[in-house]
Design a protein around this motif. Structure first.
Motif, mmCIF file in Angstrom:
data_model
loop_
_atom_site.group_PDB
_atom_site.id
_atom_site.type_symbol
_atom_site.label_atom_id
_atom_site.label_comp_id
_atom_site.label_asym_id
_atom_site.label_seq_id
_atom_site.Cartn_x
_atom_site.Cartn_y
_atom_site.Cartn_z
ATOM 1 N N SER A 117 0.824 -1.200 0.000
ATOM 2 C CA SER A 117 0.000 0.000 0.000
ATOM 3 C C SER A 117 0.862 1.255 0.000
ATOM 4 N N PRO A 118 0.660 2.167 -0.968
ATOM 5 C CA PRO A 118 1.424 3.418 -0.989
ATOM 6 C C PRO A 118 0.809 4.494 -0.106
ATOM 7 N N SER A 156 -7.313 7.582 4.688
ATOM 8 C CA SER A 156 -6.210 8.547 4.770
ATOM 9 C C SER A 156 -6.329 9.470 5.968
ATOM 10 N N HIS A 157 -7.502 9.517 6.609
ATOM 11 C CA HIS A 157 -7.723 10.351 7.798
ATOM 12 C C HIS A 157 -8.683 9.627 8.730
ATOM 13 N N ASP A 158 -8.662 10.036 9.999
ATOM 14 C CA ASP A 158 -9.734 9.594 10.885
ATOM 15 C C ASP A 158 -11.048 10.121 10.311
ATOM 16 N N ASN A 159 -12.093 9.294 10.258
ATOM 17 C CA ASN A 159 -13.358 9.746 9.686
ATOM 18 C C ASN A 159 -14.541 9.096 10.384
ATOM 19 N N ALA A 160 -15.716 9.634 10.105
ATOM 20 C CA ALA A 160 -16.935 9.168 10.758
ATOM 21 C C ALA A 160 -17.451 7.898 10.102
ATOM 22 N N ARG A 193 0.321 2.623 5.317
ATOM 23 C CA ARG A 193 1.304 2.823 4.261
ATOM 24 C C ARG A 193 2.476 1.854 4.459
ATOM 25 N N GLY A 194 2.877 1.149 3.390
ATOM 26 C CA GLY A 194 3.976 0.197 3.470
ATOM 27 C C GLY A 194 3.566 -1.207 3.835
ATOM 28 N N SER A 245 -8.817 1.074 -4.483
ATOM 29 C CA SER A 245 -8.776 1.972 -3.326
ATOM 30 C C SER A 245 -7.373 2.459 -3.030
ATOM 31 N N LEU A 246 -6.364 1.754 -3.566
ATOM 32 C CA LEU A 246 -4.971 2.164 -3.394
ATOM 33 C C LEU A 246 -4.493 3.002 -4.574
#
Length: 430
Positions: free
Chosen positions: A59-60, A65-69, A162-163, A183-184
């Motif tokens: 995964s790059p 990518s963020h905390d989300n609801a 990531r990684g 999704s990646l």
């Protein structure tokens, strides 16, 4: 790398006896024999379904990518939850998915938030909107005990960091895997080239569909069941039709098959005493063993290498018996897993379930039997299996009527009605 000879492989198999070989022993031999495809190609992900992944996909990015609801509601600080009554909080703005986040939410405030929206800084909990009451003064009321700190929040990198390896080499790509790759942000994926498999039937009595059926002749069904089983594996198919029992025709067919394919599958001509030339031509063109497997149906089997093969190392030969049911049973017992291994796929054992036998089954220890059966749920939620009539190896209708194979193992004896037996379900297999 030098490949081991068949004799060398046989020396590694405890108790090797080609005239009375248990199924498990034959499977072990074949697993040691088959090579793996090495060539790699890159495909658009929409063209990669069913293909074998050549390398790990790393995964790059963090996903998400963020905390989300995780749902629509109100984002808040868990520390603001009251212990002894409802929590009352004023609302400071709204966060929508895909739009800039509400940057500052003062202490003891909350923010309206939608599923997938980025969590505002400092907020760690989402209360679902259906559990809240909007008061006339604009505040929301949250009953005590409805949520705990951290509820309904998806963390950055929760699915994948990531990684981290998202998919491992050797995986046969499924629909969900294509979505994961998308999704990646991966437009292409490295896959191993398709395995090439040539197949044909042998016998003077066989006629292809569409030809007139002369007296004493039968239509060739084996190529069609083989085509179906091979298509399910996603291999590249080379159908060489029906080959007459004549040395020159057989030699030409074997040479053509071995030159074009990684594996060659034939049906017919491997039984002891058959009046044909198939076994002799096989032996002349390569290194071939003729086994008698302790199984029913499907006792005779030829295995080995012939010609140069698509990779220049000799095509793997699977000489299956001629009876239609025996062809299918030996394919699933020996050929299917071997071809998947040759294609580079990670081994995944076939799913086996236990079911109640509807009737008594006669069985002598010392061989593995595969009986065709129909699985049905019982009133109490269990599964029962009933044998589909006559179990002759030439009765293909019994396979068509069945939805699974009852596996009676090598050391197993008679089965009484009500006993549990192992069943290989056909769903996803045939």
């Amino acid at each position: 790398m030098t490949q081991p000879t068949l004799e060398q492989i046989a020396s590694c198999i405890a108790g090797y006896d080609p005239n009375a070989m248990p199924v498990a022993q034959a499977q072990e031999f074949i697993a040691r024999l088959v090579p793996r495809v090495q060539a790699v190609e890159r495909l658009p992900i929409r063209s990669a379904l069913g293909r074998v992944l050549a390398h790990d996909v790393v995964s790059p990015i963090d996903v998400p990518s963020h905390d989300n609801a995780a749902m629509d509601g109100y984002a808040m600080r868990g520390m603001d939850l009251a212990d002894d009554g409802p929590t009352l909080l004023p609302v400071a703005g709204t966060s929508f998915a895909g739009q800039p986040v509400v940057s500052v939410v003062p202490p003891a405030f909350c923010a309206r938030i939608m599923t997938g929206a980025v969590m505002p800084d400092g907020l760690d909990t989402v209360v679902p909107q259906e559990f809240t009451t909007l008061l006339p003064d604009g505040r929301i009321s949250i009953p005590a005990g409805i949520v705990r700190t951290g509820d309904n929040r998806r963390l950055r990198g929760e699915d994948l960091a990531r990684g981290e390896a998202a998919l491992k080499a050797g995986r046969v790509l499924r629909p969900a895997d294509l979505g994961l790759l998308a999704s990646l942000g991966q437009a292409e994926v490295p896959v191993l080239r398709r395995l090439r498999v040539a197949f044909f039937s042998t016998g003077d009595e066989l006629r292809s569909v569409g030809e007139p059926l002369d007296e004493g002749c039968v239509y060739d069904s084996n190529r069609y069941t083989l085509w179906g089983m091979l298509t399910r594996l996603g291999v590249e198919l080379i159908d060489l039709g029906v080959v007459r029992d004549e040395p020159d025709a057989l030699r030409a067919a074997f040479e053509q098959a071995a030159a074009a394919a990684d594996a060659v599958i034939t049906s017919g001509g491997v039984s002891v005493g058959e009046a044909d030339h198939t076994k002799r031509i096989m032996a002349e063109l390569g290194e071939v063993l003729f086994w008698r497997i302790a199984m029913r149906p499907g006792r005779p089997l030829a295995i080995g290498r012939i010609g140069d093969g698509a990779g220049g190392r000799g095509a793997i030969l699977f000489g299956l018996p001629g009876n239609p049911v025996a062809v299918m049973v030996t394919f699933y017992a020996f050929v299917r897993d071997a071809l998947l291994a040759m294609a580079g796929a990670n081994a995944e054992p076939l799913p086996v379930m236990q079911a109640i036998s509807a009737g008594a089954l006669r069985k002598k220890p010392g061989r593995t039997e595969y009986q065709r059966g129909t699985l049905r749920p019982t009133a109490d939620g269990r599964w029962q299996v009933e044998i589909t009539g006559s179990q002759g190896s030439g009765i293909l209708r019994s396979m068509s009527q069945a939805n699974g194979l009852v596996v009676l193992h090598h050391g197993q004896g008679n089965v009484a009605a009500g006993d549990l037996v192992d069943v290989l379900p056909f769903d996803g297999l045939v």
